[in-house]
Enzyme design. Structure first.
Site, PDB file in Angstrom:
ATOM      1  N   CYS A 145      -1.478  -1.555  15.622  1.00  0.00           N
ATOM      2  CA  CYS A 145      -1.125  -1.397  13.974  1.00  0.00           C
ATOM      3  C   CYS A 145      -1.734  -2.809  13.129  1.00  0.00           C
ATOM      4  CB  CYS A 145       0.353  -1.375  13.945  1.00  0.00           C
ATOM      5  SG  CYS A 145       0.814  -1.046  12.026  1.00  0.00           S
TER       6      CYS A 145
ATOM      7  N   GLU B 241       0.889  -1.205  -0.111  1.00  0.00           N
ATOM      8  CA  GLU B 241      -0.173  -0.046  -0.021  1.00  0.00           C
ATOM      9  C   GLU B 241       0.971   1.327  -0.107  1.00  0.00           C
ATOM     10  OE1 GLU B 241      -2.883  -0.762   2.968  1.00  0.00           O
ATOM     11  OE2 GLU B 241      -3.405   1.362   3.125  1.00  0.00           O
TER      12      GLU B 241
ATOM     13  N   CYS C 192       3.588   8.422   0.815  1.00  0.00           N
ATOM     14  CA  CYS C 192       3.967   7.417   2.120  1.00  0.00           C
ATOM     15  C   CYS C 192       4.118   6.288   1.571  1.00  0.00           C
ATOM     16  CB  CYS C 192       2.621   7.455   2.944  1.00  0.00           C
ATOM     17  SG  CYS C 192       2.682   6.334   4.228  1.00  0.00           S
TER      18      CYS C 192
ATOM     19  N   CYS D 268       4.943  -6.660   8.397  1.00  0.00           N
ATOM     20  CA  CYS D 268       6.083  -6.495   9.403  1.00  0.00           C
ATOM     21  C   CYS D 268       6.047  -7.292  10.524  1.00  0.00           C
ATOM     22  CB  CYS D 268       5.370  -4.953   9.818  1.00  0.00           C
ATOM     23  SG  CYS D 268       6.538  -4.105  11.045  1.00  0.00           S
TER      24      CYS D 268
ATOM     25  N   CYS E   1       3.668  -4.043  16.828  1.00  0.00           N
ATOM     26  CA  CYS E   1       2.925  -2.937  17.749  1.00  0.00           C
ATOM     27  C   CYS E   1       1.114  -3.163  17.776  1.00  0.00           C
ATOM     28  CB  CYS E   1       3.147  -1.757  17.153  1.00  0.00           C
ATOM     29  SG  CYS E   1       4.784  -1.391  16.924  1.00  0.00           S
TER      30      CYS E   1
HETATM   31  N1  SAH Z   1       7.570   0.805  11.355  1.00  0.00           N
HETATM   32  C1  SAH Z   1       7.789   2.219  11.301  1.00  0.00           C
HETATM   33  C2  SAH Z   1       7.079   2.962  10.362  1.00  0.00           C
HETATM   34  C3  SAH Z   1       5.489   2.442  10.001  1.00  0.00           C
HETATM   35  S1  SAH Z   1       4.136   2.767  10.939  1.00  0.00           S
HETATM   36  C4  SAH Z   1       7.364   2.880  12.882  1.00  0.00           C
HETATM   37  O1  SAH Z   1       6.903   2.083  13.465  1.00  0.00           O
HETATM   38  O2  SAH Z   1       7.470   4.213  12.844  1.00  0.00           O
HETATM   39  C5  SAH Z   1       4.045   4.956  10.823  1.00  0.00           C
HETATM   40  C6  SAH Z   1       3.305   5.395  11.935  1.00  0.00           C
HETATM   41  O3  SAH Z   1       1.973   4.996  12.208  1.00  0.00           O
HETATM   42  C7  SAH Z   1       4.093   4.785  13.302  1.00  0.00           C
HETATM   43  O4  SAH Z   1       4.488   5.973  14.201  1.00  0.00           O
HETATM   44  C8  SAH Z   1       2.974   3.838  13.879  1.00  0.00           C
HETATM   45  O5  SAH Z   1       3.227   3.662  15.164  1.00  0.00           O
HETATM   46  C9  SAH Z   1       1.587   4.462  13.554  1.00  0.00           C
HETATM   47  N2  SAH Z   1       0.500   3.687  13.381  1.00  0.00           N
HETATM   48  C10 SAH Z   1       0.520   2.396  13.113  1.00  0.00           C
HETATM   49  N3  SAH Z   1      -0.965   1.943  13.330  1.00  0.00           N
HETATM   50  C11 SAH Z   1      -1.478   3.046  13.752  1.00  0.00           C
HETATM   51  C12 SAH Z   1      -2.976   3.260  14.122  1.00  0.00           C
HETATM   52  N4  SAH Z   1      -3.836   2.337  14.095  1.00  0.00           N
HETATM   53  N5  SAH Z   1      -3.172   4.593  14.585  1.00  0.00           N
HETATM   54  C13 SAH Z   1      -2.397   5.449  14.627  1.00  0.00           C
HETATM   55  N6  SAH Z   1      -1.138   5.328  14.281  1.00  0.00           N
HETATM   56  C14 SAH Z   1      -0.538   4.021  13.952  1.00  0.00           C
END
Ligand code: SAH
Length: 346
Positions: A117, A90, A103, A110, A114
């Protein structure tokens, strides 16, 4: 397999020598690939047919657009791309007054886990090649006919978990002879892989480091992000300090606000104590609810109060403007819903 679009100019010159060709051809081919964004050797009109024939054994990667959704509110476009091996990724085009921002994803899936996510739910399938990261930008620029001026690595994947390919991608993206995007207009977002942040700092590039913090202390951070069990917040923040010392680039801290988890006034106070001495900027993001998870976004009022508290403590802070809120929601959800659909059709 030689991935010609992932080669830098030096490697392309070497390839020309191996093929018994003049090295000036390297520059011509590089320009076709990275400036004119061609997808086949046939389009390289100043390259002799014989050389084009020789090159045909080196496939040029390109992406197939599997789906695009456009926001009626702000013109944001979400792309679902299919890679040569059938995997899908995406990317998002955001149109701002100051220019177009893309983006991109750095991995298929991944493995960082987290909790909030969507991109990590199916785990990591594979790393993206430098060419596949470039292709996301090239495809979008070609499809819209609009110049892209900003790149953020905030799509699916952990860029620092695909470090070698990331560096090569950054080199080809920002150097002369390709799209030549200013390093200052590139942001790499990471969940905080400390040794890699330190390595990246040594490169002394002018790119922005965005650090996904999401919590004011280790306990809360570990609740949300498994990586926090590997690297303590102190270590992560120290790595950010080093990054600033080496590059002079202000750090962006990303903080997704989850109702009742990390959005209290006390959380804001603790956060500001930890980062006060760092030249930084905090980006608040009301968490995007993911249906597989129970996390709820903070109320508007809680977000506003969190911001005010940080400001009172002297921290630079903005609330991330939501783009394309009318199209397939949060990060990674377009890909997920596509995969679920194709899965159920099998
Ligand atoms: N792996 C990297 C980049 C990808 S995620 C990272 O962790 O930074 C990009 C951003 O979106 C990160 O700050 C991540 O924590 C955030 N993110 C992921 N899922 C999310 C969600 N459901 N709501 C808000 N932010 C989210």
């Amino acid at each position: 397999m030689t991935d010609i679009k992932s080669m830098n100019i030096e490697e392309l010159k070497e390839l020309m020598q191996t093929l018994g060709e003049k090295t000036f051809r390297a520059k011509q081919i590089y320009s076709w690939l990275h400036e004119h964004l061609v997808v086949s050797y046939d389009e390289m009109t100043n390259i002799p047919a014989k050389l084009r024939e020789k090159l045909s054994v080196y496939p040029i990667t390109s992406l197939r657009i599997a789906d695009v959704q456009t926001s009626k509110i702000d013109g944001t476009r979400k792309y679902l791309f299919q890679l040569a091996d059938g995997n899908v990724i995406e990317s998002v085009l955001m149109r701002y007054k100051h220019g177009n921002s893309v983006c991109i994803s750095s991995q298929v899936g991944c493995r960082m886990g987290c909790r909030f996510c969507a991109s990590t739910i199916g785990g990591l399938t594979r790393n993206l090649l430098p060419s596949e990261m470039l292709d996301q930008i090239y495809s979008i620029q070609k499809e819209t006919g609009e110049r892209v001026s900003n790149i953020v690595l905030m799509g699916t994947g952990e860029p620092l978990d695909n470090y070698e390919n990331l560096l090569r991608f950054l080199q080809i993206l920002t150097e002369d002879g390709g799209l030549h995007i200013s390093q200052r207009n590139v942001t790499v977002s990471t969940c905080g892989i400390v040794p890699r942040i330190l390595e990246l700092a040594e490169e002394k590039m002018q790119i922005t480091l965005a650090l996904s913090l999401h919590a004011p202390n280790d306990e809360k951070r570990q609740e949300l992000m498994p990586i926090a069990r590997k690297y303590a917040m102190d270590e992560v923040l120290d790595a950010c300090r080093v990054y600033f010392q080496k590059t002079g680039r202000r750090i962006t801290f990303e903080y997704s606000l989850v109702a009742g988890v990390n959005d209290s006034q006390e959380n804001a106070r603790e956060l500001s104590d930890r980062i006060r001495d760092i030249n930084c900027h905090v980006n608040l993001i009301p968490v995007n609810p993911v249906k597989e998870r129970s996390y709820q976004r903070s109320t508007r009022q809680a977000v506003e109060n969190f911001k005010i508290k940080l400001e009172k403590c002297g921290i630079n802070v903005t609330i991330r403007r939501e783009m394309g809120s009318d199209i397939d929601g949060a990060c990674g959800q377009l890909r997920k819903s596509y995969m679920e659909k194709t899965e159920s059709e099998k």
